[in-house]
Write a protein that holds these residues in place. Sequence first.
Motif, PDB file in Angstrom:
ATOM      1  N   ARG A  43       0.832  -1.208   0.000  1.00 50.69           N
ATOM      2  CA  ARG A  43       0.000   0.000   0.000  1.00 50.69           C
ATOM      3  C   ARG A  43       0.865   1.256   0.000  1.00 50.69           C
ATOM      4  O   ARG A  43       0.530   2.256  -0.636  1.00 50.69           O
ATOM      5  CB  ARG A  43      -0.915  -0.012   1.219  1.00 50.69           C
ATOM      6  CG  ARG A  43      -2.036  -1.041   1.128  1.00 50.69           C
ATOM      7  CD  ARG A  43      -2.811  -1.102   2.431  1.00 50.69           C
ATOM      8  NE  ARG A  43      -3.940  -2.015   2.347  1.00 50.69           N
ATOM      9  CZ  ARG A  43      -4.559  -2.524   3.401  1.00 50.69           C
ATOM     10  NH1 ARG A  43      -4.149  -2.217   4.629  1.00 50.69           N
ATOM     11  NH2 ARG A  43      -5.583  -3.346   3.244  1.00 50.69           N
ATOM     12  N   GLU A  46       2.156   1.879  -3.394  1.00 54.17           N
ATOM     13  CA  GLU A  46       1.076   2.443  -4.208  1.00 54.17           C
ATOM     14  C   GLU A  46       0.910   3.934  -3.920  1.00 54.17           C
ATOM     15  O   GLU A  46       0.762   4.753  -4.835  1.00 54.17           O
ATOM     16  CB  GLU A  46      -0.235   1.706  -3.928  1.00 54.17           C
ATOM     17  CG  GLU A  46      -1.410   2.275  -4.726  1.00 54.17           C
ATOM     18  CD  GLU A  46      -2.751   1.716  -4.285  1.00 54.17           C
ATOM     19  OE1 GLU A  46      -3.784   2.202  -4.796  1.00 54.17           O
ATOM     20  OE2 GLU A  46      -2.783   0.819  -3.422  1.00 54.17           O
ATOM     21  N   SER A  47       0.937   4.303  -2.630  1.00 56.35           N
ATOM     22  CA  SER A  47       0.759   5.714  -2.265  1.00 56.35           C
ATOM     23  C   SER A  47       1.881   6.582  -2.807  1.00 56.35           C
ATOM     24  O   SER A  47       1.692   7.781  -3.034  1.00 56.35           O
ATOM     25  CB  SER A  47       0.679   5.857  -0.739  1.00 56.35           C
ATOM     26  OG  SER A  47       1.953   5.642  -0.138  1.00 56.35           O
ATOM     27  N   GLY A  49       3.184   6.119  -5.724  1.00 55.93           N
ATOM     28  CA  GLY A  49       3.074   6.136  -7.176  1.00 55.93           C
ATOM     29  C   GLY A  49       3.920   5.112  -7.894  1.00 55.93           C
ATOM     30  O   GLY A  49       4.104   5.198  -9.110  1.00 55.93           O
ATOM     31  N   VAL A  51       3.177   1.880  -8.154  1.00 56.62           N
ATOM     32  CA  VAL A  51       2.272   0.947  -8.821  1.00 56.62           C
ATOM     33  C   VAL A  51       0.869   1.519  -8.721  1.00 56.62           C
ATOM     34  O   VAL A  51       0.537   2.211  -7.749  1.00 56.62           O
ATOM     35  CB  VAL A  51       2.346  -0.465  -8.168  1.00 56.62           C
ATOM     36  CG1 VAL A  51       1.840  -0.433  -6.731  1.00 56.62           C
ATOM     37  CG2 VAL A  51       1.590  -1.494  -8.983  1.00 56.62           C
ATOM     38  N   GLU A  52       0.060   1.267  -9.751  1.00 58.68           N
ATOM     39  CA  GLU A  52      -1.292   1.821  -9.786  1.00 58.68           C
ATOM     40  C   GLU A  52      -2.294   0.707 -10.117  1.00 58.68           C
ATOM     41  O   GLU A  52      -2.701   0.538 -11.271  1.00 58.68           O
ATOM     42  CB  GLU A  52      -1.389   2.944 -10.817  1.00 58.68           C
ATOM     43  CG  GLU A  52      -0.497   4.134 -10.502  1.00 58.68           C
ATOM     44  CD  GLU A  52      -0.595   5.230 -11.554  1.00 58.68           C
ATOM     45  OE1 GLU A  52      -1.392   5.044 -12.502  1.00 58.68           O
ATOM     46  OE2 GLU A  52       0.107   6.241 -11.432  1.00 58.68           O
ATOM     47  N   GLN A  54      -5.786  -1.392 -10.417  1.00 56.87           N
ATOM     48  CA  GLN A  54      -7.158  -1.003 -10.728  1.00 56.87           C
ATOM     49  C   GLN A  54      -8.004  -1.086  -9.456  1.00 56.87           C
ATOM     50  O   GLN A  54      -7.617  -1.722  -8.481  1.00 56.87           O
ATOM     51  CB  GLN A  54      -7.732  -1.925 -11.801  1.00 56.87           C
ATOM     52  CG  GLN A  54      -6.970  -1.890 -13.118  1.00 56.87           C
ATOM     53  CD  GLN A  54      -7.477  -2.923 -14.103  1.00 56.87           C
ATOM     54  OE1 GLN A  54      -8.334  -3.744 -13.777  1.00 56.87           O
ATOM     55  NE2 GLN A  54      -6.960  -2.887 -15.310  1.00 56.87           N
ATOM     56  N   ARG A  55      -9.139  -0.432  -9.478  1.00 57.69           N
ATOM     57  CA  ARG A  55     -10.063  -0.459  -8.347  1.00 57.69           C
ATOM     58  C   ARG A  55     -11.424  -0.944  -8.824  1.00 57.69           C
ATOM     59  O   ARG A  55     -11.905  -0.546  -9.891  1.00 57.69           O
ATOM     60  CB  ARG A  55     -10.218   0.932  -7.728  1.00 57.69           C
ATOM     61  CG  ARG A  55      -8.954   1.461  -7.070  1.00 57.69           C
ATOM     62  CD  ARG A  55      -8.820   0.978  -5.653  1.00 57.69           C
ATOM     63  NE  ARG A  55      -7.695   1.622  -4.956  1.00 57.69           N
ATOM     64  CZ  ARG A  55      -7.563   1.644  -3.659  1.00 57.69           C
ATOM     65  NH1 ARG A  55      -8.484   1.088  -2.883  1.00 57.69           N
ATOM     66  NH2 ARG A  55      -6.528   2.228  -3.095  1.00 57.69           N
ATOM     67  N   ARG A  61      -8.665  -3.184  -4.415  1.00 60.26           N
ATOM     68  CA  ARG A  61      -7.558  -3.171  -5.370  1.00 60.26           C
ATOM     69  C   ARG A  61      -7.546  -4.463  -6.172  1.00 60.26           C
ATOM     70  O   ARG A  61      -7.735  -5.547  -5.617  1.00 60.26           O
ATOM     71  CB  ARG A  61      -6.215  -3.014  -4.646  1.00 60.26           C
ATOM     72  CG  ARG A  61      -6.042  -1.720  -3.896  1.00 60.26           C
ATOM     73  CD  ARG A  61      -4.771  -1.788  -3.058  1.00 60.26           C
ATOM     74  NE  ARG A  61      -4.486  -0.535  -2.362  1.00 60.26           N
ATOM     75  CZ  ARG A  61      -5.050  -0.183  -1.211  1.00 60.26           C
ATOM     76  NH1 ARG A  61      -5.933  -0.987  -0.620  1.00 60.26           N
ATOM     77  NH2 ARG A  61      -4.748   0.966  -0.645  1.00 60.26           N
ATOM     78  N   ASP A  67       1.597  -5.520 -12.734  1.00 60.25           N
ATOM     79  CA  ASP A  67       1.747  -4.838 -11.448  1.00 60.25           C
ATOM     80  C   ASP A  67       2.677  -5.623 -10.520  1.00 60.25           C
ATOM     81  O   ASP A  67       3.509  -5.047  -9.812  1.00 60.25           O
ATOM     82  CB  ASP A  67       0.385  -4.659 -10.772  1.00 60.25           C
ATOM     83  CG  ASP A  67      -0.504  -3.659 -11.488  1.00 60.25           C
ATOM     84  OD1 ASP A  67       0.032  -2.725 -12.094  1.00 60.25           O
ATOM     85  OD2 ASP A  67      -1.741  -3.845 -11.436  1.00 60.25           O
ATOM     86  N   LYS A  89      11.453   5.366  -8.928  1.00 62.97           N
ATOM     87  CA  LYS A  89      10.317   5.855  -9.718  1.00 62.97           C
ATOM     88  C   LYS A  89      10.796   6.521 -11.000  1.00 62.97           C
ATOM     89  O   LYS A  89      10.201   6.339 -12.067  1.00 62.97           O
ATOM     90  CB  LYS A  89       9.482   6.832  -8.903  1.00 62.97           C
ATOM     91  CG  LYS A  89       8.157   7.212  -9.581  1.00 62.97           C
ATOM     92  CD  LYS A  89       7.285   8.047  -8.662  1.00 62.97           C
ATOM     93  CE  LYS A  89       5.901   8.238  -9.266  1.00 62.97           C
ATOM     94  NZ  LYS A  89       5.926   8.827 -10.622  1.00 62.97           N
ATOM     95  N   ASP A  93       9.717   5.247 -14.672  1.00 63.58           N
ATOM     96  CA  ASP A  93       9.102   6.175 -15.632  1.00 63.58           C
ATOM     97  C   ASP A  93       9.880   6.194 -16.944  1.00 63.58           C
ATOM     98  O   ASP A  93       9.289   6.260 -18.030  1.00 63.58           O
ATOM     99  CB  ASP A  93       9.047   7.590 -15.039  1.00 63.58           C
ATOM    100  CG  ASP A  93       8.041   7.711 -13.906  1.00 63.58           C
ATOM    101  OD1 ASP A  93       7.183   6.808 -13.785  1.00 63.58           O
ATOM    102  OD2 ASP A  93       8.127   8.688 -13.138  1.00 63.58           O
TER     103      ASP A  93
END
Length: 265
Positions: A43, A46-47, A49, A51-52, A54-55, A61, A67, A89, A93
């Motif tokens: 988590r 994720e916070s 950034g 990994v993103e 889906q919801r 999640r 992922d 990150k 990117d």
Amino acid sequence: MLQSRSGGARRGTAAAKSAPMSIGAVLNLLRDEFPEVTISKIRFLESEGLVEPQRTPSGYRKFTAADVERLSRVLRLQRDHYLPLRVIKEQLDALDRGEEVALPGPARPPEVIDPFDAPEGDRASAAPAHHGTDGPAGAESPRAARVGRAELLAAAEAEEEQLAEWESYGLIRPGGDGGYDAEAVAIARIVADLGRHGLEPRHLRVVKASAEREAGLVEQVVAPLRRHRNPQTRAHAEATARELATLAVRLHAALVQSALKARLR
């Protein structure tokens, strides 16, 4: 170019095929190669950034195989190269843009220090800083970051009498050399700002007591790791302590905001 070693997460990904996975399923896959990873860690990444997932409409999640591979790469770069999340990150990117990214050379484990002795500077310091220029925001050693009493007063725009009072309540403590670290400077600024709103040091004792209890909780979690003989495991303890401290601060802020909202209705 970044390469993924064969490991538990890779094998698990193949087994999972392309079906969306819950965070618990992802944890089980990652733990084959990263036995110390937790749901809280996922988590946190994720916070930040990294990994993103889906919801679902209900907010759960759902992670894809890609992922899981991305999380594996992040954890591997932390474990094997001691890179801060900010640098990781940037590399991810760049890979997403199709660029080639060279890994740094082999890194030795960082010197194990208390997680709250180093300057923050960058929340991405959830990864342990290592000796070199890739540490959190180029963080210096705690000794190099110390300032004198006059510098602290100037930074906080405070008077000597105020600092003496803050110290009498235990809000700020000088080091053995009489200097102050980056955290002391940050605390002094905040305490001074609160004082301008009428909050005196005696009012802040409850805040200090809460912080000490939270620090105790973090210490309970990381103590077994810090006693480990493996340097990488001890380094992981420092990263975990920073992560938990960040989460505790976020929770505290959210709880205060929630309490205020209820009181001001």
